[in-house]
Motif scaffolding. Structure first.
Motif, mmCIF file in Angstrom:
data_model
loop_
_atom_site.group_PDB
_atom_site.id
_atom_site.type_symbol
_atom_site.label_atom_id
_atom_site.label_comp_id
_atom_site.label_asym_id
_atom_site.label_seq_id
_atom_site.Cartn_x
_atom_site.Cartn_y
_atom_site.Cartn_z
ATOM 1 N N HIS B 41 12.925 -32.957 52.123
ATOM 2 C CA HIS B 41 11.899 -33.844 52.775
ATOM 3 C C HIS B 41 12.792 -35.203 53.081
ATOM 4 C CE1 HIS B 41 8.023 -34.227 54.406
ATOM 5 N NE2 HIS B 41 7.731 -35.462 53.650
ATOM 6 N N GLY B 42 13.087 -35.656 51.865
ATOM 7 C CA GLY B 42 13.996 -37.100 51.950
ATOM 8 C C GLY B 42 14.987 -37.006 53.108
ATOM 9 N N VAL B 202 7.314 -37.491 58.286
ATOM 10 C CA VAL B 202 8.486 -38.259 57.687
ATOM 11 C C VAL B 202 9.543 -38.462 58.680
ATOM 12 C CG1 VAL B 202 10.009 -35.955 57.399
ATOM 13 C CG2 VAL B 202 9.878 -37.488 55.420
ATOM 14 N N GLY B 203 9.760 -37.855 60.013
ATOM 15 C CA GLY B 203 10.644 -38.453 60.912
ATOM 16 C C GLY B 203 10.189 -39.784 61.202
ATOM 17 N N ALA B 204 8.809 -39.953 61.704
ATOM 18 C CA ALA B 204 8.444 -41.186 61.938
ATOM 19 C C ALA B 204 8.487 -42.177 60.984
ATOM 20 C CB ALA B 204 6.736 -41.233 62.291
ATOM 21 N N ALA B 205 8.399 -42.059 59.632
ATOM 22 C CA ALA B 205 8.484 -42.941 58.563
ATOM 23 C C ALA B 205 9.921 -43.308 58.623
ATOM 24 C CB ALA B 205 8.022 -42.256 57.290
ATOM 25 N N GLY B 206 10.806 -42.292 58.901
ATOM 26 C CA GLY B 206 12.299 -42.758 58.752
ATOM 27 C C GLY B 206 12.669 -43.842 59.844
ATOM 28 N N GLY B 207 11.993 -43.519 61.209
ATOM 29 C CA GLY B 207 12.280 -44.602 62.236
ATOM 30 C C GLY B 207 11.784 -45.838 61.660
ATOM 31 N N GLY B 220 18.378 -39.962 51.077
ATOM 32 C CA GLY B 220 17.100 -39.169 51.228
ATOM 33 C C GLY B 220 16.412 -38.734 49.859
ATOM 34 N N ALA B 221 17.609 -38.141 48.861
ATOM 35 C CA ALA B 221 17.029 -37.784 47.982
ATOM 36 C C ALA B 221 15.943 -38.406 46.997
ATOM 37 C CB ALA B 221 18.342 -37.213 46.852
ATOM 38 N N PRO B 222 16.209 -39.608 46.817
ATOM 39 C CA PRO B 222 15.355 -40.465 45.983
ATOM 40 C C PRO B 222 13.827 -40.333 46.687
ATOM 41 C CG PRO B 222 17.138 -41.725 46.146
ATOM 42 C CD PRO B 222 17.407 -40.503 46.989
#
Lengths: 418, 303
Positions: B41-42, B202-207, B220-222
């Protein structure tokens, strides 16, 4: 199923063999090839600090390439060096198993790693296995305080950093007629960060130095949100921030200081990466200006520096030799010099030669590399550098200064028109 | 106790918590429907960040718009991942489900390292450095934007699941796989869409995080860990639980060290709770909730 060799296939095979030997010219038959000497480069190439790890592996590799291009180890019949690569993933347990692998694969000497915690486990293993280990960058004092016989360190140690830091700070306070500075110290929570932060604090206390420490904030390595820490800094109202950081959190810190409008007279690192890498200046632009850092920097007037930096920048566009890649290069040169004098790749001979090392260099500030009883390079030195409009200049000590330092910062971070 | 500071910490924690919620929503959705924990996920979030960063670099479009592209691309990556990897392991024992996804996490992290390099990148985007001051309180504009958009997306996803046919079949497949199969639902397709929506979140959150934090392949891991805590805290599979849990963890991690230090001072101990132990606060809250409500805050409504 057995295959019989008939006349035709025999002819084909011998024709191919003949052609190959004709082209390659019997290199192994005509003159005995010099043996290959394996050196293990062990760096944190993936994981939380892979940017620096990769930059250091490149430094190690460039040095090996240069030595080989200049004819290898001459006292051993021009033996070529071969760099075996290993990755600690920035984890102690991986550092140990990877070092073990390098030794099994025949590395006669290990070089590496950025990260004191990793260095500690490798040093312990090398001691057990009797393999010389030359640390390029790892500053925590403790590594060489265990009485290890096979471990040597080219880099400056934390005590050294703290000493120089106070020297430069007292110079600055004298020049500017400041009697007391209120500061906040921050550091990352790994071995290097802790030791570096704690040593600086200990020196201030022991020497009764006129820096009043309003707070000491420690946060994990690889942190992705510093808003809470910066709010805390803001509430303490320091004159100067003394951060021990790494590339990611250095950027995060500057941006948070900007956004939360933390007024500071200076950002002066007691010695840490994060503030001088090309990416920091590229991304932070005007915000990187006036940041000061006390680092074992390259020697801007050195001939060796100019040559190595040109090669490095050509090979890796957009990069330059900095503290880490510079020491990575230097450590391999020190090993090659020891091999040259040892005339042998036996561990005890290499260690004996390393002990007598006096390697003249003008790549980094400080004098020739020479090790004391513990294995620390006594001539490793740091300089205070400051960023001016995207270029890094040595500002202290005065004898090596390329520019006059600017303190206090003439403009706060948020006044710089970003 | 410095109330200004505490308030400041609470606000920035709350705003970041909104983004945490969106990340955890994706994880919770995937878990709730497929009973598979997406350990990549991360790392997929980091891909979302890199997509938004690349768009910013090439076209100059701000991540606050291009996060939609990240979401779409991550939807397809998620869809493909479900189709090729997750579908094969969906009926396997849990231990066997873990390995392929942890493996995918490594693939995502290291392929990002190969494509975009190992260096930390903090791109200059338009709002990255703006902030708003309300008295002594500083509000970080990108954080506020990220928060608002994250909450809006979360609500849209919740509505989608409640109101649309696809949403209903996702919920049906989650509720009773065999039942859904019997009434003619194409369960595999539903799963793939659901995995896609989860990774799109999660992609949107990343953006949205691009203007907030420097990006590097390993970060990502954390986030996988923190969203995992949030999901357990809110109740496995409960989507509103993920929303609430995200906000709780965001605030707790932000104010935790300061509050605990003040408690120490209050009882006469001269101790500073180190920020290195922030996650202790999250796990502490998690343990308390696990003791009081073993199914999580809003979990356990379903038998």
């Amino acid at each position: 199923m057995k295959r019989k060799m008939n006349r035709r296939t025999f002819l084909k095979v011998s024709a191919v063999a003949g052609a190959t030997t004709a082209v390659s010219g019997f290199p192994t038959f005509l003159h005995a090839q010099a043996p290959e000497i394996k050196i293990g480069s062990i760096q944190p190439v993936t994981g939380v600090i892979s940017d620096i790890g990769i930059s250091m592996r490149r430094g190690n590799q460039l040095a090996v390439d240069n030595i080989n291009a200049q004819g290898g180890i001459k006292s051993m019949g021009g033996a070529k060096l071969k760099l075996l690569l290993a990755d600690t993933e920035a984890k102690e347990e991986v550092a140990r198993s990877e070092a073990e692998r390098l030794i099994k694969e025949g590395a006669v000497c290990l070089v590496g790693p950025f990260l004191s915690g990793n260095a500690m486990t490798i040093a312990t293993l090398c001691e057990q296995r009797g393999v010389p280990f030359v640390m390029d960058v790892a500053a925590a004092d403790d590594i060489t305080r265990k009485g290890f016989k096979y471990t040597f360190r080219c880099f400056a140690i934390s005590t050294n950093f703290a000493n120089n830091m106070l020297l430069y700070m007292s110079q600055l306070m004298k020049d500017k007629n400041i009697s007391k500075i209120k500061g906040v110290v921050t550091n990352t929570g790994d071995l290097f960060g802790r030791v570096q932060g704690a040593t600086f604090l200990k020196f201030i206390k022991e020497k009764n130095f006129p820096i009043e420490v309003l707070g000491h904030i420690e946060y994990p390595l690889g942190i992705q949100d510093l808003s809470a820490e910066v709010s805390k800094i803001k509430s303490l109202k320091p004159d100067v921030l003394f951060p021990v950081a790494r590339p990611g959190d250095a950027k995060l810190m500057i941006r948070e200081l900007y956004k939360q409008r933390v007024g500071l007279q200076g950002i002066i690192s007691p010695g840490s990466p994060g503030w001088y890498e090309p990416e920091f200046i590229r991304d932070m632009k005007a915000l990187s200006d006036y940041v000061m850092d006390n680092v074992p920097w390259y020697n801007p007037v050195g001939k060796m520096y100019k040559q190595v930096n040109a090669e490095f920048a050509k090979k890796y566009p957009g990069k330059y030799i900095d503290t880490n890649s510079g020491y990575a290069y230097l450590a391999v040169m020190v090993i090659a010099d020891a091999l040259e004098r040892a005339k042998s790749a036996k561990p005890e001979n290499i260690v004996a030669a390393l002990k007598k090392t006096y390697f003249k260099q003008d790549l980094m500030v400080g004098g020739a590399v020479t090790f004391d009883q513990r294995g620390d390079n006594v001539n490793a030195d740091s300089a205070m550098v400051q960023i001016f409009e995207g270029s890094i200049k040595v500002v202290l000590p005065q004898k090596a200064a390329e520019a006059k330092y600017v303190y206090p910062m003439p403009k706060q971070l948020w006044e710089r028109g970003m | 106790m410095n109330l200004d500071l505490l308030f400041q910490l609470a606000v920035s924690g709350f705003l970041l918590g909104g983004v945490y919620s969106l990340i955890a929503l994706g994880l919770s959705l995937i878990f709730g429907v497929m009973r598979v924990i997406n350990f990549a996920h991360g790392e997929m979030m980091v891909w979302g960040m890199y997509v938004a960063y690349t768009i910013l670099l090439w076209t100059g479009v701000d991540p606050f718009f291009s996060f939609l592209v990240s979401a779409v691309i991550l939807f397809f990556i998620g869809y493909l991942l479900q189709w090729t990897v997750v579908n094969r392991i969906i009926d396997s024992p849990e231990a066997m489900q873990v390995l392929p996804l942890v493996g995918m996490a490594m693939v995502f992290e290291n392929s990002a390292r190969i494509i975009w390099g190992p260096d930390y990148i903090s791109p200059q985007s338009r709002f990255a450095l703006s902030s708003l001051s309300l008295g002594s309180l500083m509000i970080d504009i990108p954080r506020l934007f990220a928060f608002s958009l994250a909450i809006i997306i979360t609500l849209i996803v919740l509505l989608f699941l409640k109101k649309t046919d696809t949403g209903k079949s996702i919920r049906a497949a989650a509720d009773n796989r065999t039942g859904a199969l019997l009434v003619g639902t194409d369960v595999n397709k539903v799963y793939a869409i659901c995995f896609g929506i989860g990774t799109a979140c999660v992609g949107a959150a990343g953006g949205l995080l691009v203007p907030l934090m420097p990006l590097s392949p390993h970060i990502g891991a954390p986030f996988t860990l923190v969203s995992f805590i949030i999901v357990i805290l809110g109740g496995m599979g409960s989507l509103t639980g993920a929303l609430v849990g995200g906000l709780i963890i965001g605030v707790a991690e932000s104010i935790g060290p300061e509050v605990i230090t003040n408690i120490f001072r209050g009882i006469g101990l001269d101790l500073e709770f180190p920020h290195t132990m922030k996650q202790v606060v999250s796990f502490f809250i998690l343990i308390i909730i696990m003791i009081l409500r073993p199914k999580g805050l809003l979990g356990g409504k379903r038998g």
